[in-house]
Write an enzyme that holds these catalytic residues in place. Structure first.
Site, PDB file in Angstrom:
ATOM      1  CB  SER A 129      21.495  55.344  16.518  1.00 42.19           C
ATOM      2  OG  SER A 129      20.249  55.348  17.202  1.00 42.19           O
TER       3      SER A 129
ATOM      4  CB  VAL B 296      18.049  55.572   9.080  1.00 46.85           C
ATOM      5  CG1 VAL B 296      18.471  54.260   9.730  1.00 46.85           C
ATOM      6  CG2 VAL B 296      18.308  55.502   7.592  1.00 46.85           C
TER       7      VAL B 296
ATOM      8  CG  HIS C  34      16.486  49.132  18.622  1.00 42.61           C
ATOM      9  ND1 HIS C  34      15.370  48.832  17.872  1.00 42.61           N
ATOM     10  CD2 HIS C  34      17.264  49.898  17.811  1.00 42.61           C
ATOM     11  CE1 HIS C  34      15.457  49.396  16.681  1.00 42.61           C
ATOM     12  NE2 HIS C  34      16.608  50.050  16.618  1.00 42.61           N
ATOM     13  CB  ILE C  35      21.818  50.559  22.459  1.00 42.92           C
ATOM     14  CG1 ILE C  35      22.660  49.264  22.441  1.00 42.92           C
ATOM     15  CG2 ILE C  35      20.858  50.559  23.642  1.00 42.92           C
ATOM     16  CD1 ILE C  35      23.652  49.164  23.578  1.00 42.92           C
TER      17      ILE C  35
ATOM     18  CB  SER D 105      15.737  48.452   4.921  1.00 44.55           C
ATOM     19  OG  SER D 105      16.027  48.127   3.580  1.00 44.55           O
TER      20      SER D 105
ATOM     21  CB  ILE E  91      24.492  50.516   8.657  1.00 44.70           C
ATOM     22  CG1 ILE E  91      23.837  51.833   9.091  1.00 44.70           C
ATOM     23  CG2 ILE E  91      24.984  49.732   9.875  1.00 44.70           C
ATOM     24  CD1 ILE E  91      22.543  51.696   9.878  1.00 44.70           C
TER      25      ILE E  91
ATOM     26  N   PRO F 176      23.831  43.502  -7.427  1.00 47.04           N
ATOM     27  CG  PRO F 176      25.065  42.264  -8.958  1.00 47.04           C
ATOM     28  CD  PRO F 176      23.678  42.744  -8.676  1.00 47.04           C
TER      29      PRO F 176
ATOM     30  CG  ASP G 199      21.073  46.944  18.828  1.00 45.69           C
ATOM     31  OD1 ASP G 199      21.041  47.050  20.079  1.00 45.69           O
ATOM     32  OD2 ASP G 199      20.888  47.908  18.064  1.00 45.69           O
TER      33      ASP G 199
ATOM     34  NE  ARG H 124      13.457  49.086  12.434  1.00 47.42           N
ATOM     35  CZ  ARG H 124      14.413  49.981  12.688  1.00 47.42           C
ATOM     36  NH1 ARG H 124      15.581  49.609  13.188  1.00 47.42           N
ATOM     37  NH2 ARG H 124      14.183  51.269  12.467  1.00 47.42           N
TER      38      ARG H 124
END
Ligand code: NDP
Ligand code: DGY
Length: 330
Positions: free
Chosen positions: A298, A85, A295-296, A219, A166, A189, A271, A247
């Protein structure tokens, strides 16, 4: 098939993808799939050679699709489908300029990633990796009143940076733990999203100052890069936890290390890091109050298979000039 039509279907897949995605490509009869058939990342020279003259690329978040790669692919490139994503690894301005379409995998990984975010939060706040280690190494001598104590969610204030798909799914899962107050920050907002949690839109500084748990689910953009820095950690409570599943580059890791060592914050759960993988000798890995996962977010079998099918279908639709199941609006 005529040569022009065959060329249209020439694609390069930058890694071995889950079986359901491979099967979707095979079923569609893509005439020429070239694949980096390995679980390990493709070397840059192979990537540049592999994409040359292709109409489509199916890539991973660990592949940098920049000007060099786009130039190597050349004018035949019509579609890039990423098995993620997040799209910070794609040179979006350059891609847009060349009229290339982009497919990505939103929504279908939201539940798995939110679940992992909660697991990481609990593992960090209740010191699970440290406790397991103590049982194994003989550090568990008796029941002691304050030994291995951590911080609970009940009655707490949770601050979410980025109340997107998320972020909302994390808040939804945390609410039943008895969280008293939700704060969030973002571009502006989002009252319709926030209503479910009674979440309050606040400036980043206020979120840092008032949260017991800070959770990063935004993001990575030029605006969020390095956003969690010395100034940010300096504003957090000494008893607060910092959790990042977005990230690594959203965080200034040197500043985070300092904050953890000097006790400006209680603990961190990550993560995602910079770089990935984090070298085993990295200073953050020496800290007991820092839990780091590879980085798990998903990483459930079902989610990764579904992601691979969606990525394959995005690619196929893009090649045929049809509407993609999940196209990134550039
Ligand atoms: P969304 O697009 O739904 O959410 C992104 C959020 O980022 C939005 O709410 C947006 O805020 C927010 N945001 C953008 N700029 C800022 C800013 N300057 N300050 C604060 N918030 C900002 O994406 P998803 O929820 O689906 O995914 C989010 C990210 O999670 C992905 O981009 C990816 O990097 C990461 N991810 C990590 C995974 C893992 O394995 N750890 C798995 C999946 C995703 P606004 O709503 O105001 O625009
Ligand atoms: C993404 O999709 O962006 C994640 O980081 C991996 O699922």
């Amino acid at each position: 098939m005529r040569a022009a039509a065959r060329r249209l279907m020439e694609v390069f897949v930058t890694r071995r993808i889950p079986p359901e995605g491979r099967a979707a490509l095979a079923r569609a009869g893509v005439s020429n799939i070239q694949e980096w058939d390995s679980d390990e990342p493709i070397p840059q020279t192979e990537l540049l050679a592999g994409v040359a003259g292709k109409a489509g690329i199916l890539c991973l978040l660990s592949d940098r699709i920049d000007k060099e790669v786009l130039d190597a692919a050349g004018p035949s490139l019509k579609v890039i489908s990423t098995l993620s994503v997040g799209y910070d690894h794609l040179a979006i301005d350059e891609i847009k300029k060349r009229g290339i379409r982009v497919g990505y995998t939103p929504d279908i990984l939201t539940d798995a990633t939110a679940e992992l975010t909660v697991a990481l939060l609990l593992a960090t706040s209740r010191r699970l990796p440290e406790s397991v280690e103590e049982v194994k190494n003989g550090g568990w001598t008796t029941w002691k009143p304050l030994w291995m104590c951590g911080y609970g969610l009940s009655g707490s204030t949770v601050g979410i940076i980025g109340l997107g798909r998320i972020g909302q799914a994390v808040a939804r899962r945390l609410k039943p733990f008895g969280v008293k107050r939700f704060l969030y920050s973002g571009c502006n907002p989002k009252p319709e999203r926030a209503a479910e949690f009674g979440a309050e839109f606040v400036p980043l500084a206020k979120l840092a100052e008032e949260s017991d748990f800070v959770i990063v689910t935004c993001s990575l953009t030029p605006n969020t890069q390095g956003m969690c820095n010395r100034d940010f950690f300096g504003k957090m409570k000494k008893t607060a936890l910092f959790i990042n599943t977005s990230r690594g580059a959203v965080v200034n890791q040197d500043d985070l290390y300092d904050a953890l060592v000097k006790g400006h914050i209680a603990a961190a759960g990550l993560d995602v890091t910079t770089p990935e993988p984090l070298p085993p000798a990295h200073p953050l890995l020496s800290l007991k109050n820092c839990v780091i996962l590879p980085h798990i977010g998903s990483a459930t079998y079902a989610t990764r298979n579904t992601m691979s099918v969606l990525a394959a279908n995005n690619l196929l639709a893009g090649l045929k000039g049809e509407s993609m199941p999940s196209e990134l609006r550039l």
